[in-house]
Every structure is written in structure tokens, then in C-alpha cells.
Design an enzyme around this catalytic site. Structure first.
Site, PDB file in Angstrom:
ATOM      1  N   TYR A 141      55.251  85.798   0.049  1.00 13.80           N
ATOM      2  CA  TYR A 141      55.608  85.000  -1.135  1.00 13.80           C
ATOM      3  C   TYR A 141      56.692  84.027  -0.701  1.00 13.80           C
ATOM      4  CZ  TYR A 141      56.868  84.248  -6.123  1.00 13.80           C
ATOM      5  OH  TYR A 141      57.125  83.720  -7.363  1.00 13.80           O
ATOM      6  N   LYS A 169      51.283  83.681  -1.267  1.00 16.33           N
ATOM      7  CA  LYS A 169      51.511  83.007  -2.544  1.00 16.33           C
ATOM      8  C   LYS A 169      52.434  81.837  -2.242  1.00 16.33           C
ATOM      9  CE  LYS A 169      53.260  83.366  -7.274  1.00 16.33           C
ATOM     10  NZ  LYS A 169      53.894  84.216  -8.311  1.00 16.33           N
ATOM     11  N   ILE A 211      47.909  82.143  -8.349  1.00 17.72           N
ATOM     12  CA  ILE A 211      48.565  83.272  -9.009  1.00 17.72           C
ATOM     13  C   ILE A 211      49.429  82.643 -10.082  1.00 17.72           C
ATOM     14  CG2 ILE A 211      50.113  85.248  -8.736  1.00 17.72           C
ATOM     15  CD1 ILE A 211      49.280  85.342  -5.777  1.00 17.72           C
TER      16      ILE A 211
END
Length: 310
Positions: A141, A169, A211
Site C-alpha cells: 500500500y 494498492k 480499491i
């Protein structure tokens, strides 16, 4: 690992955690899972930023995962679940990975360590240690505006070679960096945007999905953007995007997830818009804007929607 790598695409939902009177609201949580399991989402992220994961105890995290997996089983939908983990200490993160190893999850979403501002070499060593330690695959992330330091493409490409790191992400907020990463990434390394407002652009550039907190609302509309692009219908994809793009600004007009929780409460999917301190409820002004947008879109208010949900 290969199963998550294969399934890490499409529209993933970073599920909010409903609270009531200071506790996780299990009834609202089951209602949420049932609702989204019946829709066009491809996976769930639990206890990340949108789920107020840093504000949950270890016992609450485990209970949250168990309740969501049970609710998915009851709904007959075996969606993959990634658990959000965040922390500044490599050793403590390894402990958290040990504590969650037997939980019914499919992987981890792990953000860069915050506050300490490690070097790129430090970031590589941190994520390598976690991936070596983890029983489940790791999704990186990259969100420098929350962690204070971002992962460069050079670092990401080296980490992408690790067999237990399956994707990213991407919240670098730099389209040029993302495009370069998409061109250079190894085969099978998945990139999903976490920048809601850049969802359409990211898909056009070659991202594998998103996402998206905003996909709590008008979920089918967000899914349609990717479906139309995949079918080669660029005009239809752009039209679908234009119908939902304003939501990506409105739902982040104040710190997330408070705006989304207000919307979900007003629509009857959760019984309270409660957030945990230091988060606060939306202002009266934003609440009025959210309510106006719901009315403009012809969405039912709380009592009517709850009646239909049972």
C-alpha cells in the site's frame, strides 16, 4: 498465493466498520456484507483506513474478520478478504502477522511505516522481512501522504520480485509514476488504484482495478466503468464514469470514512454513522450536501431502505 494474485483485480471494497455505542455493530456489519456480496465487487479489504483499523483492538480485528467471513458464507459468496495492517515497527508488524496467521483471510494489505521516514533501502528491507514472515500473500500500500514517505518505482519493482508480494494498492497520486510502473512491472504483479478520483484514468492506463471507498455508493456504476473498458466500449465507460465521478469528491470532502458512513446510515445499510475518535461525524453543511445528492439520485432514505432489506 496464486489464487489471490489471480483474484486481485476488478473492484475491491475497503469495507467500513460500523459502530454503535462504541462497539462494532454486528447487525449492521452483516447487513453490509449481505448487500455487497450480492453486487459486482471482487474482494473486500478489512480494517484499512476506511475501516478505521488503527482504532480497533486486536480482539475486535479478529471478531471483525470472523463475522465478515461468516456473513459471506451465509450469503453463498466466497469473496477474497485482505486484512489491512499498518505500523512503524518491523518487529511488531511481524508479531501482528503471527497473531493473524490462522485467521480466515486470503492476504494482507500493508502500508508503508508511518512517521519514521525510512530510506528506500529501509522500506525494501521492511517489506521483504514481512513478506518472508507472512503465511498469506502481501499487497503493498503506497500512500505517501499518510505514511510520510513513498515507495519509488525502483523499490516497488524490486519488491515485486518477491514470490509472496502479489500486488499494490497505488495511492502515489502521480499519474506519470503509475504509468511507468504499469509498463515495467513483472507479469502477474497486480496494480489497483486507491485514488478514487483517478479510477477511470488508472484503468485507461492499464491498472487491474480499484480499491475504492466511493464504491460503497453506486457500486454497480463503478463496476460498469471497468466492464465497459474491458469490452472496448470507451465512450460507454466514460459515460459510466461521469455518472459517479462526483461521488469521489463528495465522499472525501471531509476526512474519510465519515461521509460514507453518513450516506450508508441515511440509506439504511448501517444503523449509525458513528466513527471513533479522533475521527468525527460530518459537519451539518456536508450532511446537507450528502442528503441533497442522495435525493437528487432518487435514493430511498433510511426507513424505506431498511424495510426493503428486512
Amino acid at each position: 498465493m496464486d489464487d489471490l494474485r489471480t483474484r486481485l483485480q476488478g473492484l475491491w471494497l475497503p469495507l467500513v466498520t460500523p459502530f454503535r455505542d462504541g462497539e462494532i455493530d454486528s447487525l449492521s456489519l452483516r447487513r453490509l456484507v449481505r448487500h455487497y456480496a450480492a453486487g459486482p465487487i471482487d474482494g473486500l479489504i478489512l480494517a484499512a483506513t476506511s475501516g478505521e483499523g488503527l482504532l480497533l483492538s486486536a480482539a475486535e480485528l479478529e471478531r471483525l474478520v470472523d463475522m465478515v467471513r461468516t456473513a459471506l458464507d451465509d450469503a453463498g459468496r466466497q469473496l477474497p478478504i485482505c486484512l489491512g495492517l499498518a505500523g512503524a515497527s518491523t518487529a511488531r508488524m511481524c508479531d501482528a502477522i503471527d497473531e493473524t496467521a490462522a485467521w480466515p483471510i486470503d492476504g494482507y494489505l500493508i502500508s508503508s511505516p508511518y512517521y519514521l521516514r525510512p530510506s528506500q533501502r529501509g522500506l525494501r528491507e521492511h517489506f521483504t522481512a514481512l513478506a518472508d514472515h507472512a503465511s498469506w500473500p502481501v499487497v503493498l500500500y503506497n500512500i505517501s501522504y499518510r505514511s510520510a514517505v513513498g515507495l519509488t518505482n525502483e523499490t516497488l519493482l524490486k519488491l515485486a520480485e518477491h514470490p509472496n508480494i502479489v500486488g499494490l494498492k497505488d495511492c502515489c497520486a502521480d499519474r506519470a509514476q503509475t504509468i511507468a510502473l504499469l509498463r515495467q512491472r513483472p507479469q502477474g504483479f497486480r496494480v489497483l488504484t486507491g485514488e478514487d478520483a483517478q479510477y477511470h484514468d488508472a484503468l485507461v492506463d492499464g491498472a487491474d482495478g480499484g480499491i475504492l471507498l466511493s464504491a460503497h455508493v453506486e457500486t454497480a456504476g463503478f463496476a460498469a466503468v471497468r466492464t465497459e473498458l474491458a469490452a472496448g466500449n470507451r465512450d460507454a465507460a466514460l459515460a459510466a464514469w461521469q455518472r459517479v465521478s462526483e461521488l469521489t469528491r463528495l465522499l472525501f470532502a471531509e476526512p474519510s470514512p465519515a461521509p460514507a458512513k453518513h450516506w450508508l446510515w441515511r440509506s439504511g445499510l448501517i444503523d449509525s454513522a458513528e466513527v471513533r475518535s479522533p475521527m468525527v461525524a460530518v459537519s451539518d453543511a456536508l450532511a446537507a450536501r450528502l442528503d441533497h445528492e442522495m435525493a437528487r439520485r432518487g435514493l430511498a432514505m433510511r426507513e424505506r431502505e431498511r424495510a426493503s432489506l428486512g
